[in-house]
Design an enzyme around this catalytic site. Structure first.
Site, PDB file in Angstrom:
ATOM      1  CG  ASP A 113      -0.400   4.677   5.500  1.00 15.26           C
ATOM      2  OD1 ASP A 113      -1.607   5.494   5.855  1.00 15.26           O
ATOM      3  OD2 ASP A 113       0.291   4.118   6.304  1.00 15.26           O
ATOM      4  CE1 TYR A 151      -0.523   0.623  16.379  1.00 15.84           C
ATOM      5  CE2 TYR A 151      -0.482  -1.937  15.269  1.00 15.84           C
ATOM      6  CZ  TYR A 151       0.026  -0.649  15.194  1.00 15.84           C
ATOM      7  OH  TYR A 151       0.730  -0.237  14.109  1.00 15.84           O
ATOM      8  CG  HIS A 177      -2.842   5.604   9.962  1.00 14.69           C
ATOM      9  ND1 HIS A 177      -2.305   4.321  10.658  1.00 14.69           N
ATOM     10  CD2 HIS A 177      -3.180   6.232   9.020  1.00 14.69           C
ATOM     11  CE1 HIS A 177      -1.334   4.107   9.009  1.00 14.69           C
ATOM     12  NE2 HIS A 177      -1.688   5.205   8.301  1.00 14.69           N
ATOM     13  CE  LYS A 199      -4.048   4.597  16.541  1.00 12.31           C
ATOM     14  NZ  LYS A 199      -2.891   4.804  15.540  1.00 12.31           N
TER      15      LYS A 199
END
Length: 182
Positions: free
Chosen positions: A168, A132, A62, A72
């Protein structure tokens, strides 16, 4: 905190120095002052937690497109995962190269995935949880992805993929026209 460079500029492993005694352990999980160079002074705007039950499950790959791109900072707080960053930055010397790190609570490591890179992971231990920290909030219209089994990137995942979300599975594979992210 110790910053360890990887072969991909901007993808960094952050090692925390745990303090352990008979009560357990303590380590600094995040420090904006020490990580300002990595986050380029952008504050953490969103914190997410994911839990994945199935060994072999893959989440990703992603990314968010500009102007909503994000850095991130990913830490495994339970279980064990194989965490991957893929350089999708147009003009980068490491364009389409990937770097992976095994993350687990005991290692006290965090992977930094900079803007313009895709992120994904494979679960190596059931019930793995990732924390995250994002420098930008999630923007649905800016999301993008690349298939985990993209033939251009050729990531050798450690386990057979056992569980993928429909989203996905639907990510496109890259082709020779893909020029990278801005």
């Amino acid at each position: 905190m110790k910053l360890l460079a990887t072969p991909i500029p901007g993808v960094v492993v952050v090692e925390s120095a745990p303090f352990q005694d008979n009560r357990g352990l303590f380590y600094r999980a995040f420090c904006d002052q020490e990580l300002a160079e990595i986050t380029k002074g952008k504050p953490v705007r969103q914190i997410n937690l994911s839990r994945t039950e199935v060994v072999g499950a893959i989440r990703g790959l992603h990314f968010q497109r500009y102007p909503h791109a994000e850095t991130k900072l990913v830490r495994c707080i339970r279980g064990r995962v194989w965490d991957v960053a893929v350089d999708l930055r147009a003009g980068s010397a490491t364009f389409l190269r990937w770097h992976a790190e095994e993350l687990a609570p005991d290692s006290a490591r965090m992977l930094v995935v900079p803007e313009g890179c895709a992120h994904g992971f494979q679960v190596l231990e059931a019930g793995s949880e990732l924390l995250y920290l994002h420098t930008a909030p999630y923007e649905p219209g800016a999301e993008g992805g690349v298939r985990y089994d993209d033939p251009v990137i050729k990531i050798p995942w450690p386990l057979q993929a056992t569980d993928l979300s429909p989203r996905d599975r639907a990510h496109p594979v890259l082709n020779e026209d893909f020029g990278g992210l801005k």
